[in-house]
Design a protein around this motif. Sequence first.
Motif, mmCIF file in Angstrom:
data_model
loop_
_atom_site.group_PDB
_atom_site.id
_atom_site.type_symbol
_atom_site.label_atom_id
_atom_site.label_comp_id
_atom_site.label_asym_id
_atom_site.label_seq_id
_atom_site.Cartn_x
_atom_site.Cartn_y
_atom_site.Cartn_z
ATOM 1 N N GLU A 82 0.841 -1.205 0.000
ATOM 2 C CA GLU A 82 0.000 0.000 0.000
ATOM 3 C C GLU A 82 0.867 1.243 0.000
ATOM 4 O O GLU A 82 2.010 1.227 0.465
ATOM 5 C CB GLU A 82 -0.962 -0.009 1.178
ATOM 6 N N LEU A 83 0.279 2.303 -0.541
ATOM 7 C CA LEU A 83 0.987 3.568 -0.626
ATOM 8 C C LEU A 83 1.061 4.182 0.772
ATOM 9 O O LEU A 83 0.049 4.459 1.401
ATOM 10 C CB LEU A 83 0.246 4.490 -1.601
ATOM 11 N N PHE A 84 2.287 4.362 1.261
ATOM 12 C CA PHE A 84 2.523 4.877 2.607
ATOM 13 C C PHE A 84 2.636 6.400 2.572
ATOM 14 O O PHE A 84 2.206 7.091 3.498
ATOM 15 C CB PHE A 84 3.808 4.255 3.152
ATOM 16 N N ALA A 85 3.217 6.918 1.496
ATOM 17 C CA ALA A 85 3.379 8.359 1.308
ATOM 18 C C ALA A 85 3.644 8.601 -0.171
ATOM 19 O O ALA A 85 4.080 7.695 -0.867
ATOM 20 C CB ALA A 85 4.539 8.884 2.144
ATOM 21 N N TYR A 86 3.364 9.807 -0.626
ATOM 22 C CA TYR A 86 3.608 10.083 -2.046
ATOM 23 C C TYR A 86 3.766 11.574 -2.289
ATOM 24 O O TYR A 86 3.373 12.405 -1.469
ATOM 25 C CB TYR A 86 2.470 9.522 -2.911
ATOM 26 N N THR A 87 4.352 11.883 -3.420
ATOM 27 C CA THR A 87 4.490 13.266 -3.849
ATOM 28 C C THR A 87 4.549 13.284 -5.371
ATOM 29 O O THR A 87 4.628 12.234 -6.004
ATOM 30 C CB THR A 87 5.744 13.924 -3.237
ATOM 31 N N ALA A 88 4.505 14.479 -5.933
ATOM 32 C CA ALA A 88 4.580 14.611 -7.386
ATOM 33 C C ALA A 88 5.910 15.230 -7.778
ATOM 34 O O ALA A 88 6.379 16.177 -7.139
ATOM 35 C CB ALA A 88 3.434 15.478 -7.892
ATOM 36 N N MET A 89 6.534 14.683 -8.791
ATOM 37 C CA MET A 89 7.726 15.291 -9.385
ATOM 38 C C MET A 89 7.229 16.238 -10.462
ATOM 39 O O MET A 89 6.608 15.808 -11.437
ATOM 40 C CB MET A 89 8.617 14.208 -9.983
ATOM 41 N N VAL A 90 7.454 17.545 -10.268
ATOM 42 C CA VAL A 90 6.987 18.522 -11.251
ATOM 43 C C VAL A 90 8.140 19.300 -11.880
ATOM 44 O O VAL A 90 8.013 19.830 -12.977
ATOM 45 C CB VAL A 90 5.968 19.514 -10.637
#
Length: 145
Positions: free
Chosen positions: A73-81
């Motif tokens: 499961e996804l524990f944490a995430y962010t976007a590369m912009v």
Amino acid sequence: MSATIPLPYMLDFYPLEDEKFTRIHQFFTNLKAGKFTTTRCKKCSTILWQPRVVCSECFSTELEWIELPKEGELFAYTAMVLGAPLGMEKEVPFVIGIVKLDGIDLKILSRIDDVKYEDCEIGMRVELKVIRLEDERVFYRFKPK
Ligand SMILES: [Zn+2]
């Protein structure tokens, strides 16, 4: 579970998956066969991620290959912009996340494919996605399940 993407993907001065250049080549051989693996210390049982040739806890070199769960499961995430690695500049924005694998105390940093940042959520189910480059090399990402 597998996708082929065009080169160039990233700088690779040496064929880092090749037996001649790395002692963890087994990881890539296993990944080509659809197995997600790492090394575990035979002496202290520590599971090492990423795969290593020396235990970071007790410095033993007696390690064994173990198969890892391919889901989690996804524990944490962010976007590369901005500032994406060379070869990925045209792919922004994309998602990078920490995946907590099922049934094991291991969290893995990975690119998360096939989903927009806006559609991600903590706890989202994800599974392994094997990426194949045109030159036969492989690496891993995760995608929503
Ligand atoms: Zn150890």
